[in-house]
Design a protein around this motif. Sequence first.
Motif, PDB file in Angstrom:
ATOM      1  N   HIS A   1     -39.723 -14.654 -13.857  1.00 33.54           N
ATOM      2  CA  HIS A   1     -38.910 -13.935 -12.596  1.00 33.54           C
ATOM      3  C   HIS A   1     -37.816 -12.978 -13.107  1.00 33.54           C
ATOM      4  O   HIS A   1     -37.445 -11.865 -12.526  1.00 33.54           O
ATOM      5  CB  HIS A   1     -38.776 -14.731 -11.854  1.00 33.54           C
ATOM      6  CG  HIS A   1     -37.457 -15.428 -12.753  1.00 33.54           C
ATOM      7  ND1 HIS A   1     -37.921 -17.058 -13.101  1.00 33.54           N
ATOM      8  CD2 HIS A   1     -36.099 -15.733 -12.271  1.00 33.54           C
ATOM      9  CE1 HIS A   1     -36.552 -17.599 -13.503  1.00 33.54           C
ATOM     10  NE2 HIS A   1     -36.138 -16.636 -13.066  1.00 33.54           N
TER      11      HIS A   1
ATOM     12  N   ILE B   1     -36.929  -0.679 -10.244  1.00 27.20           N
ATOM     13  CA  ILE B   1     -38.466   0.131 -10.839  1.00 27.20           C
ATOM     14  C   ILE B   1     -38.500   1.241 -10.243  1.00 27.20           C
ATOM     15  O   ILE B   1     -38.314   1.531  -9.272  1.00 27.20           O
ATOM     16  CB  ILE B   1     -39.613  -0.898 -10.383  1.00 27.20           C
ATOM     17  CG1 ILE B   1     -39.318  -2.468 -10.479  1.00 27.20           C
ATOM     18  CG2 ILE B   1     -40.533  -0.035 -10.478  1.00 27.20           C
ATOM     19  CD1 ILE B   1     -40.152  -3.138 -10.198  1.00 27.20           C
TER      20      ILE B   1
ATOM     21  N   GLU C   1     -38.244 -11.435 -16.104  1.00 29.43           N
ATOM     22  CA  GLU C   1     -38.614 -10.408 -17.622  1.00 29.43           C
ATOM     23  C   GLU C   1     -38.785  -8.707 -16.253  1.00 29.43           C
ATOM     24  O   GLU C   1     -39.347  -7.981 -17.003  1.00 29.43           O
ATOM     25  CB  GLU C   1     -39.587 -10.681 -17.821  1.00 29.43           C
ATOM     26  CG  GLU C   1     -39.174 -12.172 -18.284  1.00 29.43           C
ATOM     27  CD  GLU C   1     -40.564 -12.225 -19.629  1.00 29.43           C
ATOM     28  OE1 GLU C   1     -40.448 -12.467 -20.760  1.00 29.43           O
ATOM     29  OE2 GLU C   1     -41.537 -12.756 -19.032  1.00 29.43           O
ATOM     30  N   TYR C   2     -38.460  -9.052 -15.168  1.00 31.31           N
ATOM     31  CA  TYR C   2     -38.820  -7.562 -14.656  1.00 31.31           C
ATOM     32  C   TYR C   2     -37.903  -6.703 -14.491  1.00 31.31           C
ATOM     33  O   TYR C   2     -36.279  -7.198 -14.520  1.00 31.31           O
ATOM     34  CB  TYR C   2     -39.121  -7.660 -13.251  1.00 31.31           C
ATOM     35  CG  TYR C   2     -40.616  -8.698 -12.724  1.00 31.31           C
ATOM     36  CD1 TYR C   2     -41.170  -7.512 -13.082  1.00 31.31           C
ATOM     37  CD2 TYR C   2     -40.249  -9.645 -12.492  1.00 31.31           C
ATOM     38  CE1 TYR C   2     -43.054  -8.112 -12.569  1.00 31.31           C
ATOM     39  CE2 TYR C   2     -42.150 -10.681 -12.568  1.00 31.31           C
ATOM     40  CZ  TYR C   2     -43.621  -9.577 -12.148  1.00 31.31           C
ATOM     41  OH  TYR C   2     -44.316 -10.328 -11.929  1.00 31.31           O
ATOM     42  N   GLU C   3     -38.389  -5.347 -14.167  1.00 33.21           N
ATOM     43  CA  GLU C   3     -36.995  -4.196 -14.247  1.00 33.21           C
ATOM     44  C   GLU C   3     -35.452  -4.301 -13.662  1.00 33.21           C
ATOM     45  O   GLU C   3     -36.283  -5.318 -12.058  1.00 33.21           O
ATOM     46  CB  GLU C   3     -37.500  -3.143 -14.365  1.00 33.21           C
ATOM     47  CG  GLU C   3     -37.747  -2.541 -15.863  1.00 33.21           C
ATOM     48  CD  GLU C   3     -39.025  -1.378 -15.679  1.00 33.21           C
ATOM     49  OE1 GLU C   3     -38.077  -0.601 -15.268  1.00 33.21           O
ATOM     50  OE2 GLU C   3     -39.407  -1.257 -16.229  1.00 33.21           O
ATOM     51  N   ARG C   4     -34.734  -4.605 -13.558  1.00 31.95           N
ATOM     52  CA  ARG C   4     -33.596  -4.191 -12.433  1.00 31.95           C
ATOM     53  C   ARG C   4     -34.630  -3.474 -11.239  1.00 31.95           C
ATOM     54  O   ARG C   4     -34.177  -3.822 -10.053  1.00 31.95           O
ATOM     55  CB  ARG C   4     -32.250  -4.564 -12.532  1.00 31.95           C
ATOM     56  CG  ARG C   4     -31.367  -4.823 -11.207  1.00 31.95           C
ATOM     57  CD  ARG C   4     -31.368  -6.305 -11.292  1.00 31.95           C
ATOM     58  NE  ARG C   4     -30.212  -6.285 -10.337  1.00 31.95           N
ATOM     59  CZ  ARG C   4     -30.569  -7.624  -9.186  1.00 31.95           C
ATOM     60  NH1 ARG C   4     -31.542  -8.504  -8.953  1.00 31.95           N
ATOM     61  NH2 ARG C   4     -30.071  -8.149  -8.647  1.00 31.95           N
TER      62      ARG C   4
ATOM     63  N   ASP D   1     -53.078  -5.222 -18.211  1.00 28.85           N
ATOM     64  CA  ASP D   1     -52.460  -6.256 -17.023  1.00 28.85           C
ATOM     65  C   ASP D   1     -52.860  -7.169 -15.960  1.00 28.85           C
ATOM     66  O   ASP D   1     -52.955  -7.210 -15.184  1.00 28.85           O
ATOM     67  CB  ASP D   1     -51.535  -5.143 -15.939  1.00 28.85           C
ATOM     68  CG  ASP D   1     -50.543  -5.495 -15.016  1.00 28.85           C
ATOM     69  OD1 ASP D   1     -49.981  -6.737 -15.584  1.00 28.85           O
ATOM     70  OD2 ASP D   1     -49.890  -4.382 -14.317  1.00 28.85           O
TER      71      ASP D   1
ATOM     72  N   TYR E   1     -45.800 -11.571 -16.095  1.00 32.28           N
ATOM     73  CA  TYR E   1     -44.048 -11.953 -16.436  1.00 32.28           C
ATOM     74  C   TYR E   1     -43.777 -12.926 -15.537  1.00 32.28           C
ATOM     75  O   TYR E   1     -43.609 -13.007 -14.492  1.00 32.28           O
ATOM     76  CB  TYR E   1     -43.087 -10.377 -15.757  1.00 32.28           C
ATOM     77  CG  TYR E   1     -43.785  -9.320 -16.787  1.00 32.28           C
ATOM     78  CD1 TYR E   1     -42.729  -9.284 -18.382  1.00 32.28           C
ATOM     79  CD2 TYR E   1     -44.695  -8.346 -15.726  1.00 32.28           C
ATOM     80  CE1 TYR E   1     -43.188  -7.625 -18.158  1.00 32.28           C
ATOM     81  CE2 TYR E   1     -44.586  -7.389 -16.723  1.00 32.28           C
ATOM     82  CZ  TYR E   1     -44.098  -7.129 -18.058  1.00 32.28           C
ATOM     83  OH  TYR E   1     -44.268  -5.646 -18.649  1.00 32.28           O
TER      84      TYR E   1
END
Length: 437
Positions: free
Chosen positions: A402, A409, A404-407, A370, A400
Amino acid sequence: MRKFWVIFVASILILLPFLCSSFSPDTPTDRRVLVLLDDFAIKSSHSSYFNSLKSRGFDLDFKLADDPKIALQRYGQYLYDALILFCPSVERFGGSIDVAAIINFVDSGHDLVIAADVNASDLIREVATECGVDFDEDPSAMVIDHTGYSVSETEGDHTLIASDDFIKSDVILGSKKITAPVLFQGIGHSLNPVNSLVLKVLSASPSAYSANPKSRLSTPPSLTGSAISLVSVVQARNNARILISGSLSMFSNRFFRSGVQKAGSTTKHEKSGNEQFLTELSKWVFHERGHLKAVNVKHYKVGETNEPALYRINDELVYSVEVYEWSGSSWEPYVADDVQVQFYMMSPYVLKTLSNDKKGLYSTSFKVPDVYGVFQFKVEYQKLGYTSLSLAKQIPVRPYRHNEYERFIPTAYPYYGAAFSTMAGFFIFSFVHLYNK
């Protein structure tokens, strides 16, 4: 017609460096070897050793060491791939060869065999010193062993040594055990402690020492015990290999065929171990064994086959490489369990041992760390007796995007709850404050 022949001969001379057999990564054994001699009589007295090389496909070119026409290269191209110096007493090389030329020859990745003797000249000693070993400074000194000598009809001065203290390495000396001691008569040398690339292949016993056998000792000898190396090898960082021996006689037909019985032992061998020892050692020196190559380096995402231009943090990827070893006639799969790959940026973020399929394919999978930046896949493989492998492949790693992050978390749920509870509390407080009488 005469003009045609002149042009033809001139063309052959120009192309000669390119037409001669040379070291090739695809066929490391197809090579030309220059043999420099003190006297052409050595060609017949050491014929067994030379015939062993010829039988394995080497093209030997014999020259006198002081021949004014000898040269290692022409038109910027090396004419030979290995050099054998069986000329311990030469004071000056002929032609364009000198110490600097020999060192440049090795620095260019070519191999070298040096055989010294009691009458070793300063020139040969200087070449050996440049290669990382130091012969005894006393020009009259020989290795003497009063407990590890070879038993003979005449008692002698115990300078004919029967040594069986070999390096423990199958890749250097072969898998077949050398049962008979090796006959050695000559000068000893010590290894330069600063040079970590030099290895003792044949060592003297703890009772040996280096001195003049014809005079009494007045001062303690400078070389004693197991610190004395009889035969040493060097593998340079460019994978060039060097063999250094303090005895030219150990390569001779007489020593090859002689029987041997070590002092203190009841076992008498009909034949010394010289032939087996030097034949197996020559296979290593001339890259018939222990020569590795790596091909088909690949990396890709799990579930895909094409190599991407970059990776994203936390991607799952596969890294693979094929490694083969030259067997003297063909490339065979190299099997080991200690080949590792690093995923490297300033320092290794991932270090994984590659698994192999016994057919030469090494592979592993891991998650991209990461951390984003420019990484390298690095394989730095160094093992005793084998040519080193140094592989590096650069690849960028991005974060990532902007979108591509999970809606939502999951780890942030307590914060979501805190925010909504604060809003609800404020709404309730405002309602009570406004409508309470």
